[in-house]
Design a protein around this motif. Structure first.
Motif, PDB file in Angstrom:
ATOM      1  N   LYS A 167       0.844  -1.184   0.000  1.00 28.22           N
ATOM      2  CA  LYS A 167       0.000   0.000   0.000  1.00 28.22           C
ATOM      3  C   LYS A 167       0.885   1.242   0.000  1.00 28.22           C
ATOM      4  O   LYS A 167       1.757   1.392   0.848  1.00 28.22           O
ATOM      5  CB  LYS A 167      -0.904   0.006   1.231  1.00 28.22           C
ATOM      6  CG  LYS A 167      -1.842  -1.190   1.299  1.00 28.22           C
ATOM      7  CD  LYS A 167      -2.729  -1.143   2.544  1.00 28.22           C
ATOM      8  CE  LYS A 167      -3.657  -2.337   2.597  1.00 28.22           C
ATOM      9  NZ  LYS A 167      -4.549  -2.321   3.794  1.00 28.22           N
ATOM     10  N   HIS A 168       0.652   2.110  -0.966  1.00 27.10           N
ATOM     11  CA  HIS A 168       1.444   3.328  -1.094  1.00 27.10           C
ATOM     12  C   HIS A 168       0.732   4.508  -0.446  1.00 27.10           C
ATOM     13  O   HIS A 168      -0.465   4.448  -0.136  1.00 27.10           O
ATOM     14  CB  HIS A 168       1.737   3.618  -2.560  1.00 27.10           C
ATOM     15  CG  HIS A 168       2.646   2.603  -3.202  1.00 27.10           C
ATOM     16  ND1 HIS A 168       3.996   2.574  -2.996  1.00 27.10           N
ATOM     17  CD2 HIS A 168       2.360   1.557  -4.027  1.00 27.10           C
ATOM     18  CE1 HIS A 168       4.533   1.579  -3.673  1.00 27.10           C
ATOM     19  NE2 HIS A 168       3.562   0.938  -4.309  1.00 27.10           N
ATOM     20  N   ASP A 170      -0.272   7.211  -1.676  1.00 22.02           N
ATOM     21  CA  ASP A 170      -1.366   7.769  -2.475  1.00 22.02           C
ATOM     22  C   ASP A 170      -2.591   6.852  -2.494  1.00 22.02           C
ATOM     23  O   ASP A 170      -3.497   7.048  -3.301  1.00 22.02           O
ATOM     24  CB  ASP A 170      -0.903   8.043  -3.907  1.00 22.02           C
ATOM     25  CG  ASP A 170      -0.418   6.777  -4.615  1.00 22.02           C
ATOM     26  OD1 ASP A 170      -0.444   5.697  -3.996  1.00 22.02           O
ATOM     27  OD2 ASP A 170      -0.018   6.891  -5.782  1.00 22.02           O
ATOM     28  N   SER A 171      -2.586   5.840  -1.616  1.00 22.57           N
ATOM     29  CA  SER A 171      -3.682   4.868  -1.468  1.00 22.57           C
ATOM     30  C   SER A 171      -3.720   3.811  -2.570  1.00 22.57           C
ATOM     31  O   SER A 171      -4.590   2.940  -2.554  1.00 22.57           O
ATOM     32  CB  SER A 171      -5.049   5.570  -1.394  1.00 22.57           C
ATOM     33  OG  SER A 171      -5.100   6.425  -0.264  1.00 22.57           O
ATOM     34  N   LYS A 172      -2.806   3.885  -3.517  1.00 21.52           N
ATOM     35  CA  LYS A 172      -2.727   2.859  -4.538  1.00 21.52           C
ATOM     36  C   LYS A 172      -2.136   1.579  -3.945  1.00 21.52           C
ATOM     37  O   LYS A 172      -1.247   1.631  -3.101  1.00 21.52           O
ATOM     38  CB  LYS A 172      -1.869   3.321  -5.722  1.00 21.52           C
ATOM     39  CG  LYS A 172      -2.426   4.535  -6.459  1.00 21.52           C
ATOM     40  CD  LYS A 172      -3.742   4.207  -7.159  1.00 21.52           C
ATOM     41  CE  LYS A 172      -4.238   5.399  -7.973  1.00 21.52           C
ATOM     42  NZ  LYS A 172      -5.536   5.115  -8.637  1.00 21.52           N
ATOM     43  N   GLN A 173      -2.653   0.421  -4.402  1.00 21.99           N
ATOM     44  CA  GLN A 173      -2.200  -0.858  -3.882  1.00 21.99           C
ATOM     45  C   GLN A 173      -1.672  -1.730  -5.023  1.00 21.99           C
ATOM     46  O   GLN A 173      -2.244  -1.767  -6.112  1.00 21.99           O
ATOM     47  CB  GLN A 173      -3.338  -1.588  -3.175  1.00 21.99           C
ATOM     48  CG  GLN A 173      -3.888  -0.823  -1.973  1.00 21.99           C
ATOM     49  CD  GLN A 173      -4.988  -1.592  -1.263  1.00 21.99           C
ATOM     50  OE1 GLN A 173      -5.526  -2.551  -1.795  1.00 21.99           O
ATOM     51  NE2 GLN A 173      -5.326  -1.161  -0.061  1.00 21.99           N
ATOM     52  N   ASP A 206      -4.913  -2.173  -7.244  1.00 16.28           N
ATOM     53  CA  ASP A 206      -4.959  -1.325  -8.434  1.00 16.28           C
ATOM     54  C   ASP A 206      -4.058  -1.854  -9.547  1.00 16.28           C
ATOM     55  O   ASP A 206      -4.282  -1.573 -10.723  1.00 16.28           O
ATOM     56  CB  ASP A 206      -4.541   0.102  -8.069  1.00 16.28           C
ATOM     57  CG  ASP A 206      -5.437   0.697  -7.002  1.00 16.28           C
ATOM     58  OD1 ASP A 206      -6.594   1.031  -7.320  1.00 16.28           O
ATOM     59  OD2 ASP A 206      -4.991   0.807  -5.839  1.00 16.28           O
ATOM     60  N   SER A 207      -3.021  -2.607  -9.164  1.00 14.93           N
ATOM     61  CA  SER A 207      -2.089  -3.166 -10.140  1.00 14.93           C
ATOM     62  C   SER A 207      -1.462  -4.435  -9.573  1.00 14.93           C
ATOM     63  O   SER A 207      -1.589  -4.726  -8.376  1.00 14.93           O
ATOM     64  CB  SER A 207      -1.003  -2.146 -10.516  1.00 14.93           C
ATOM     65  OG  SER A 207      -0.270  -1.765  -9.364  1.00 14.93           O
ATOM     66  N   ARG A 224      -1.524  -2.709 -14.814  1.00 13.51           N
ATOM     67  CA  ARG A 224      -2.520  -1.931 -14.101  1.00 13.51           C
ATOM     68  C   ARG A 224      -3.870  -2.633 -14.240  1.00 13.51           C
ATOM     69  O   ARG A 224      -4.274  -3.021 -15.335  1.00 13.51           O
ATOM     70  CB  ARG A 224      -2.599  -0.512 -14.665  1.00 13.51           C
ATOM     71  CG  ARG A 224      -3.570   0.382 -13.901  1.00 13.51           C
ATOM     72  CD  ARG A 224      -3.490   1.802 -14.403  1.00 13.51           C
ATOM     73  NE  ARG A 224      -4.433   2.658 -13.702  1.00 13.51           N
ATOM     74  CZ  ARG A 224      -4.535   3.966 -13.895  1.00 13.51           C
ATOM     75  NH1 ARG A 224      -3.733   4.562 -14.774  1.00 13.51           N
ATOM     76  NH2 ARG A 224      -5.412   4.674 -13.233  1.00 13.51           N
TER      77      ARG A 224
END
Length: 226
Positions: A167-168, A170-173, A206-207, A224
């Protein structure tokens, strides 16, 4: 008696149903290659009616085509369901005239913590990974070293294993995946192409980042999802 090898895809799932199957055998020799290589070929969903006949296909480009004649095969063992397939066909009056249709296993994702086998990553020949145009499937094209053997227990195994979920800020996983491969005492005499699909609705990120051990070293494929 020498026998052709078997390929087991561990933790497979019908592409449209939530039922999980412990394992399934894939006929890696019936993929419409060779003399059919000049025909139109698509990855698709094969829609099965109540009589266990494929009557319609939906290609990875999103085209929906009825068949000129119902199609049956040993691997079409359930009624009123959908299978993942590789299809070679002629397009006739906006219908599909089937020349060859082979099942493509759909892999569920097993958590490493829940996987009850040693994590094996015997090498494969890596060809490619790609997303279907509809975004419903992440596909893998591999070549496995195979051969004939007197060992009736010889069987290669494939699975998709989840290592970590990153988990980053920026909320991207990003879901980190590993291709499990057990050569399973199958001789490594020649190469046979196999396909594997992962339904993207089963990827909770997300990816993805997939680690594949090839004969040329580790391959990292990134895609992605949404």
């Amino acid at each position: 008696m020498k026998k052709l090898f078997r390929l087991i895809v561990i933790i497979t799932v019908n592409c449209q149903l939530s039922t999980i199957i412990s394992s399934c055998s894939q006929d890696v020799y019936d993929k419409g290659e060779g003399k059919y290589s000049l025909l139109r070929g698509d990855f698709a969903e094969a829609v099965v009616n109540s009589n266990q006949q494929v009557t319609k296909i939906v290609t990875d480009d999103g085209d929906e085509l009825s068949l000129t004649a119902p199609y049956t095969a040993k691997w079409v063992s359930k009624a009123d369901t959908t299978y993942r397939c590789m299809l070679y066909y002629n397009k006739v009056d906006n219908q599909a005239e089937v020349v060859s249709m082979g099942q493509v296993p759909c892999a569920n994702i097993a958590l490493l913590s829940d996987f009850d086998k040693p994590l094996l990553t015997d090498p494969v020949k890596f060809e490619s990974t790609w997303m279907s145009k509809t975004g419903k499937y992440l596909n893998l094209s591999l070549q496995l070293k195979t051969g004939v053997t007197d060992d009736s227990t010889a069987a290669q195994s494939l699975a998709i294993i989840s290592d970590t979920l990153v988990k980053h800020a920026d909320s991207k996983q990003i879901r980190h995946l590993i291709l499990y491969h057990d050569q399973g005492n199958v001789p490594e005499y020649y190469s046979t192409k196999v396909y594997l699909s992962i339904p993207t609705n089963r990827i909770d990120a997300d990816s993805v980042r997939i680690s594949i051990n090839s004969y040329d070293g580790e391959v990292i494929a990134k895609h992605r999802i949404r």
